[in-house]
Design a protein around this motif. Structure first.
Motif, PDB file in Angstrom:
ATOM      1  N   THR A 246      10.749  11.947   0.720  1.00  0.00           N
ATOM      2  CA  THR A 246      11.080  11.116  -0.395  1.00  0.00           C
ATOM      3  C   THR A 246      11.555   9.719   0.231  1.00  0.00           C
ATOM      4  O   THR A 246      11.326   8.476  -0.265  1.00  0.00           O
ATOM      5  N   LEU A 247      12.484   9.746   1.203  1.00  0.00           N
ATOM      6  CA  LEU A 247      12.885   8.559   1.835  1.00  0.00           C
ATOM      7  C   LEU A 247      11.697   7.740   2.558  1.00  0.00           C
ATOM      8  O   LEU A 247      11.666   6.534   2.436  1.00  0.00           O
ATOM      9  N   PHE A 248      10.912   8.430   3.218  1.00  0.00           N
ATOM     10  CA  PHE A 248       9.732   7.855   3.666  1.00  0.00           C
ATOM     11  C   PHE A 248       8.785   7.165   2.559  1.00  0.00           C
ATOM     12  O   PHE A 248       8.124   5.754   2.889  1.00  0.00           O
ATOM     13  N   LEU A 249       8.656   7.803   1.521  1.00  0.00           N
ATOM     14  CA  LEU A 249       7.945   7.066   0.379  1.00  0.00           C
ATOM     15  C   LEU A 249       8.552   5.989   0.017  1.00  0.00           C
ATOM     16  O   LEU A 249       8.076   4.848  -0.503  1.00  0.00           O
ATOM     17  N   HIS A 250      10.026   6.052  -0.304  1.00  0.00           N
ATOM     18  CA  HIS A 250      10.574   4.882  -0.876  1.00  0.00           C
ATOM     19  C   HIS A 250      10.596   3.551   0.308  1.00  0.00           C
ATOM     20  O   HIS A 250      10.455   2.390  -0.150  1.00  0.00           O
ATOM     21  N   ASP A 251      10.522   3.972   1.435  1.00  0.00           N
ATOM     22  CA  ASP A 251      10.304   2.931   2.500  1.00  0.00           C
ATOM     23  C   ASP A 251       9.141   2.106   2.401  1.00  0.00           C
ATOM     24  O   ASP A 251       8.833   0.985   2.440  1.00  0.00           O
ATOM     25  N   ALA A 252       8.060   3.100   2.191  1.00  0.00           N
ATOM     26  CA  ALA A 252       6.723   2.546   2.179  1.00  0.00           C
ATOM     27  C   ALA A 252       6.380   1.676   0.887  1.00  0.00           C
ATOM     28  O   ALA A 252       5.844   0.548   0.886  1.00  0.00           O
ATOM     29  N   LEU A 253       6.929   2.074  -0.333  1.00  0.00           N
ATOM     30  CA  LEU A 253       6.710   1.397  -1.359  1.00  0.00           C
ATOM     31  C   LEU A 253       7.543   0.019  -1.300  1.00  0.00           C
ATOM     32  O   LEU A 253       7.186  -0.958  -1.874  1.00  0.00           O
ATOM     33  N   THR A 254       8.672   0.110  -0.770  1.00  0.00           N
ATOM     34  CA  THR A 254       9.527  -1.293  -0.494  1.00  0.00           C
ATOM     35  C   THR A 254       8.961  -2.305   0.276  1.00  0.00           C
ATOM     36  O   THR A 254       8.619  -3.271   0.176  1.00  0.00           O
ATOM     37  N   ARG A 255       8.390  -1.633   1.552  1.00  0.00           N
ATOM     38  CA  ARG A 255       7.263  -2.500   2.419  1.00  0.00           C
ATOM     39  C   ARG A 255       6.299  -3.090   1.713  1.00  0.00           C
ATOM     40  O   ARG A 255       5.803  -4.363   1.870  1.00  0.00           O
ATOM     41  N   GLN A 256       5.713  -2.190   0.994  1.00  0.00           N
ATOM     42  CA  GLN A 256       4.595  -2.757  -0.021  1.00  0.00           C
ATOM     43  C   GLN A 256       4.887  -3.797  -0.840  1.00  0.00           C
ATOM     44  O   GLN A 256       4.213  -4.773  -1.131  1.00  0.00           O
ATOM     45  N   ALA A 257       6.255  -3.630  -1.646  1.00  0.00           N
ATOM     46  CA  ALA A 257       6.397  -4.679  -2.607  1.00  0.00           C
ATOM     47  C   ALA A 257       6.706  -5.953  -1.848  1.00  0.00           C
ATOM     48  O   ALA A 257       6.484  -7.123  -2.057  1.00  0.00           O
ATOM     49  N   ASP A 258       7.564  -5.769  -0.484  1.00  0.00           N
ATOM     50  CA  ASP A 258       7.997  -7.069   0.144  1.00  0.00           C
ATOM     51  C   ASP A 258       6.694  -7.668   0.535  1.00  0.00           C
ATOM     52  O   ASP A 258       6.653  -8.914   0.455  1.00  0.00           O
ATOM     53  N   SER A 259       5.605  -7.076   1.090  1.00  0.00           N
ATOM     54  CA  SER A 259       4.410  -7.741   1.626  1.00  0.00           C
ATOM     55  C   SER A 259       3.593  -8.314   0.519  1.00  0.00           C
ATOM     56  O   SER A 259       2.846  -9.622   0.715  1.00  0.00           O
ATOM     57  N   SER A 260       3.646  -7.877  -0.860  1.00  0.00           N
ATOM     58  CA  SER A 260       3.183  -8.506  -1.819  1.00  0.00           C
ATOM     59  C   SER A 260       3.787  -9.770  -2.563  1.00  0.00           C
ATOM     60  O   SER A 260       3.033 -10.723  -2.855  1.00  0.00           O
ATOM     61  N   LYS A 261       5.058  -9.739  -2.253  1.00  0.00           N
ATOM     62  CA  LYS A 261       5.898 -11.054  -2.373  1.00  0.00           C
ATOM     63  C   LYS A 261       5.547 -11.811  -1.654  1.00  0.00           C
ATOM     64  O   LYS A 261       5.546 -13.036  -1.943  1.00  0.00           O
ATOM     65  N   GLU A 262       5.334 -11.615  -0.271  1.00  0.00           N
ATOM     66  CA  GLU A 262       5.216 -12.792   0.463  1.00  0.00           C
ATOM     67  C   GLU A 262       3.705 -13.395   0.404  1.00  0.00           C
ATOM     68  O   GLU A 262       3.477 -14.334   0.600  1.00  0.00           O
ATOM     69  N   GLY A 263       2.963 -12.387  -0.044  1.00  0.00           N
ATOM     70  CA  GLY A 263       1.351 -13.149  -0.284  1.00  0.00           C
ATOM     71  C   GLY A 263       1.239 -14.023  -1.523  1.00  0.00           C
ATOM     72  O   GLY A 263       0.561 -14.820  -1.511  1.00  0.00           O
ATOM     73  N   GLN A 264       2.225 -13.739  -2.142  1.00  0.00           N
ATOM     74  CA  GLN A 264       2.380 -14.672  -3.864  1.00  0.00           C
ATOM     75  C   GLN A 264       2.896 -15.993  -3.637  1.00  0.00           C
ATOM     76  O   GLN A 264       2.597 -16.865  -4.077  1.00  0.00           O
ATOM     77  N   SER A 265       3.755 -16.091  -2.658  1.00  0.00           N
ATOM     78  CA  SER A 265       4.508 -17.377  -2.157  1.00  0.00           C
ATOM     79  C   SER A 265       3.718 -18.393  -1.382  1.00  0.00           C
ATOM     80  O   SER A 265       2.777 -18.099  -1.151  1.00  0.00           O
TER      81      SER A 265
END
Length: 82
Positions: free
Chosen positions: A63-82
């Protein structure tokens, strides 16, 4: 289903290693249990508890690794939008 089976097998192996690491204490029956029967009960209950603890630990770790992967994915998608 396969992941649970893998977790149970890994937990059982880790529990077995834990029991084997305690060999010096139960080899001579010199700790707290006076009879071999009580040592068997002690070791079986310890093994079951160790399997449960390792199984829960593996689930939490996943669960910890899954949350980390989701957080990294969300952060990378935010960087791509700006």
């Amino acid at each position: 289903m396969a992941q649970r089976l893998i977790d149970v097998v890994l937990s059982a192996l880790a529990g077995l290693v834990s029991v084997l690491l305690s060999w010096p204490y139960w080899r001579s029956f010199s700790y707290w249990a006076e009879s071999p029967g009580m040592w068997r009960v002690y070791m079986v209950l310890g093994f079951v508890l160790a399997v449960y603890v390792f199984y829960v630990f593996l689930g939490c770790l996943r669960t910890l690794f899954l949350h980390d992967a989701l957080t990294r994915q969300a952060d990378s998608s935010k960087e791509g939008q700006s």
